[in-house]
Design a protein around this motif. Sequence first.
Motif, PDB file in Angstrom:
ATOM      1  N   SER A 136      23.590  73.434 -34.869  1.00 14.95           N
ATOM      2  CA  SER A 136      22.410  73.327 -34.005  1.00 14.95           C
ATOM      3  C   SER A 136      21.132  73.496 -34.811  1.00 14.95           C
ATOM      4  O   SER A 136      20.151  72.781 -34.590  1.00 14.95           O
ATOM      5  N   LEU A 137      21.139  74.433 -35.743  1.00 14.52           N
ATOM      6  CA  LEU A 137      19.977  74.644 -36.596  1.00 14.52           C
ATOM      7  C   LEU A 137      19.682  73.408 -37.437  1.00 14.52           C
ATOM      8  O   LEU A 137      18.536  72.946 -37.519  1.00 14.52           O
ATOM      9  N   VAL A 138      20.715  72.859 -38.054  1.00 15.15           N
ATOM     10  CA  VAL A 138      20.536  71.655 -38.873  1.00 15.15           C
ATOM     11  C   VAL A 138      20.051  70.493 -38.007  1.00 15.15           C
ATOM     12  O   VAL A 138      19.136  69.758 -38.391  1.00 15.15           O
ATOM     13  N   GLY A 139      20.627  70.345 -36.817  1.00 13.61           N
ATOM     14  CA  GLY A 139      20.193  69.284 -35.905  1.00 13.61           C
ATOM     15  C   GLY A 139      18.737  69.433 -35.523  1.00 13.61           C
ATOM     16  O   GLY A 139      17.974  68.459 -35.533  1.00 13.61           O
ATOM     17  N   GLY A 140      18.322  70.649 -35.204  1.00 15.96           N
ATOM     18  CA  GLY A 140      16.923  70.894 -34.864  1.00 15.96           C
ATOM     19  C   GLY A 140      15.989  70.605 -36.028  1.00 15.96           C
ATOM     20  O   GLY A 140      14.906  70.045 -35.853  1.00 15.96           O
ATOM     21  N   MET A 141      16.432  70.975 -37.227  1.00 18.97           N
ATOM     22  CA  MET A 141      15.620  70.702 -38.416  1.00 18.97           C
ATOM     23  C   MET A 141      15.492  69.201 -38.654  1.00 18.97           C
ATOM     24  O   MET A 141      14.416  68.720 -39.036  1.00 18.97           O
ATOM     25  N   LEU A 142      16.558  68.459 -38.408  1.00 11.31           N
ATOM     26  CA  LEU A 142      16.495  67.005 -38.579  1.00 11.31           C
ATOM     27  C   LEU A 142      15.585  66.359 -37.541  1.00 11.31           C
ATOM     28  O   LEU A 142      14.855  65.410 -37.853  1.00 11.31           O
ATOM     29  N   ILE A 143      15.615  66.872 -36.316  1.00  8.05           N
ATOM     30  CA  ILE A 143      14.708  66.358 -35.282  1.00  8.05           C
ATOM     31  C   ILE A 143      13.257  66.617 -35.702  1.00  8.05           C
ATOM     32  O   ILE A 143      12.402  65.732 -35.625  1.00  8.05           O
ATOM     33  N   GLY A 144      12.976  67.816 -36.152  1.00  6.43           N
ATOM     34  CA  GLY A 144      11.632  68.143 -36.614  1.00  6.43           C
ATOM     35  C   GLY A 144      11.204  67.291 -37.792  1.00  6.43           C
ATOM     36  O   GLY A 144      10.069  66.799 -37.844  1.00  6.43           O
ATOM     37  N   LEU A 145      12.116  67.106 -38.740  1.00  6.19           N
ATOM     38  CA  LEU A 145      11.808  66.283 -39.911  1.00  6.19           C
ATOM     39  C   LEU A 145      11.510  64.837 -39.514  1.00  6.19           C
ATOM     40  O   LEU A 145      10.553  64.237 -40.001  1.00  6.19           O
TER      41      LEU A 145
ATOM     42  N   ASN B 128      10.150  50.681 -33.611  1.00  3.85           N
ATOM     43  CA  ASN B 128      10.806  51.278 -32.454  1.00  3.85           C
ATOM     44  C   ASN B 128      12.310  51.040 -32.480  1.00  3.85           C
ATOM     45  O   ASN B 128      13.096  51.936 -32.156  1.00  3.85           O
ATOM     46  N   ALA B 129      12.724  49.841 -32.870  1.00  6.52           N
ATOM     47  CA  ALA B 129      14.160  49.540 -32.956  1.00  6.52           C
ATOM     48  C   ALA B 129      14.813  50.380 -34.048  1.00  6.52           C
ATOM     49  O   ALA B 129      15.933  50.893 -33.857  1.00  6.52           O
ATOM     50  N   ALA B 130      14.136  50.553 -35.171  1.00  2.45           N
ATOM     51  CA  ALA B 130      14.700  51.379 -36.250  1.00  2.45           C
ATOM     52  C   ALA B 130      14.908  52.813 -35.781  1.00  2.45           C
ATOM     53  O   ALA B 130      15.930  53.433 -36.085  1.00  2.45           O
ATOM     54  N   PHE B 131      13.954  53.342 -35.010  1.00  3.57           N
ATOM     55  CA  PHE B 131      14.079  54.707 -34.496  1.00  3.57           C
ATOM     56  C   PHE B 131      15.262  54.818 -33.540  1.00  3.57           C
ATOM     57  O   PHE B 131      16.073  55.736 -33.642  1.00  3.57           O
ATOM     58  N   VAL B 132      15.385  53.865 -32.614  1.00  7.28           N
ATOM     59  CA  VAL B 132      16.472  53.895 -31.632  1.00  7.28           C
ATOM     60  C   VAL B 132      17.828  53.701 -32.315  1.00  7.28           C
ATOM     61  O   VAL B 132      18.799  54.395 -32.001  1.00  7.28           O
ATOM     62  N   VAL B 133      17.902  52.789 -33.263  1.00  3.34           N
ATOM     63  CA  VAL B 133      19.162  52.586 -34.005  1.00  3.34           C
ATOM     64  C   VAL B 133      19.520  53.863 -34.767  1.00  3.34           C
ATOM     65  O   VAL B 133      20.689  54.266 -34.806  1.00  3.34           O
ATOM     66  N   GLY B 134      18.521  54.520 -35.336  1.00  7.27           N
ATOM     67  CA  GLY B 134      18.769  55.788 -36.023  1.00  7.27           C
ATOM     68  C   GLY B 134      19.340  56.837 -35.094  1.00  7.27           C
ATOM     69  O   GLY B 134      20.250  57.587 -35.464  1.00  7.27           O
ATOM     70  N   LEU B 135      18.845  56.883 -33.864  1.00  8.16           N
ATOM     71  CA  LEU B 135      19.402  57.819 -32.877  1.00  8.16           C
ATOM     72  C   LEU B 135      20.860  57.493 -32.567  1.00  8.16           C
ATOM     73  O   LEU B 135      21.698  58.384 -32.450  1.00  8.16           O
ATOM     74  N   MET B 136      21.151  56.215 -32.444  1.00  3.26           N
ATOM     75  CA  MET B 136      22.519  55.816 -32.093  1.00  3.26           C
ATOM     76  C   MET B 136      23.483  56.003 -33.266  1.00  3.26           C
ATOM     77  O   MET B 136      24.684  56.126 -33.058  1.00  3.26           O
ATOM     78  N   LEU B 137      22.968  56.030 -34.486  1.00  4.22           N
ATOM     79  CA  LEU B 137      23.826  56.243 -35.655  1.00  4.22           C
ATOM     80  C   LEU B 137      24.188  57.715 -35.850  1.00  4.22           C
ATOM     81  O   LEU B 137      25.066  58.031 -36.658  1.00  4.22           O
ATOM     82  N   GLY B 138      23.532  58.598 -35.124  1.00  4.15           N
ATOM     83  CA  GLY B 138      23.786  60.032 -35.265  1.00  4.15           C
ATOM     84  C   GLY B 138      25.252  60.416 -35.173  1.00  4.15           C
ATOM     85  O   GLY B 138      25.768  61.125 -36.048  1.00  4.15           O
ATOM     86  N   PRO B 139      25.973  59.980 -34.137  1.00  5.84           N
ATOM     87  CA  PRO B 139      27.392  60.343 -34.060  1.00  5.84           C
ATOM     88  C   PRO B 139      28.226  59.799 -35.223  1.00  5.84           C
ATOM     89  O   PRO B 139      29.185  60.438 -35.656  1.00  5.84           O
ATOM     90  N   ILE B 140      27.848  58.647 -35.752  1.00  6.13           N
ATOM     91  CA  ILE B 140      28.592  58.083 -36.887  1.00  6.13           C
ATOM     92  C   ILE B 140      28.355  58.934 -38.133  1.00  6.13           C
ATOM     93  O   ILE B 140      29.291  59.218 -38.892  1.00  6.13           O
ATOM     94  N   VAL B 141      27.134  59.388 -38.336  1.00  8.53           N
ATOM     95  CA  VAL B 141      26.840  60.277 -39.464  1.00  8.53           C
ATOM     96  C   VAL B 141      27.616  61.588 -39.292  1.00  8.53           C
ATOM     97  O   VAL B 141      28.179  62.127 -40.249  1.00  8.53           O
ATOM     98  N   TYR B 142      27.663  62.095 -38.072  1.00  6.70           N
ATOM     99  CA  TYR B 142      28.433  63.312 -37.766  1.00  6.70           C
ATOM    100  C   TYR B 142      29.897  63.109 -38.150  1.00  6.70           C
ATOM    101  O   TYR B 142      30.510  63.967 -38.783  1.00  6.70           O
TER     102      TYR B 142
END
Length: 136
Positions: A7-16, A47-61
Amino acid sequence: MTSYLLSLVGGMLIGLSAVMLMILNGRVAGVSGIVGRLAQGLNWQTNAAFVVGLMLGPIVYLLLLGRWPQITITEPLAVIIAAGLLVGFGTRMGSGCTSGHGVVGLARLSPRSFVAVLSFLATGMVTVAVLRSVGL
């Protein structure tokens, strides 16, 4: 402890990501606004790059931890769709969402964002209290 660390790492990535978007593009990282502008075809590359980045989150996980994130959805599809539509309506009515107001707006000491976040939290608490009192 591991769940807190993730959760800490996730929050830091959101902030970054919010800081990077602000520094590199001068834009606030409000997801509802980004998705709205993407749907309107405005500045679609960023905007598409940002949304695609959000959707790639589970794959990175998956790549980092070797398993998919565990998500349990117990509500019927109709409730999920209705909730999504209400959230979309609320973000338009409130001129932003929790990411825009909560992450970026509070960091910028925006009074409007402070009121919006208090409204989000109060509404969430009242909703949970009412739903629990009626047995849902």
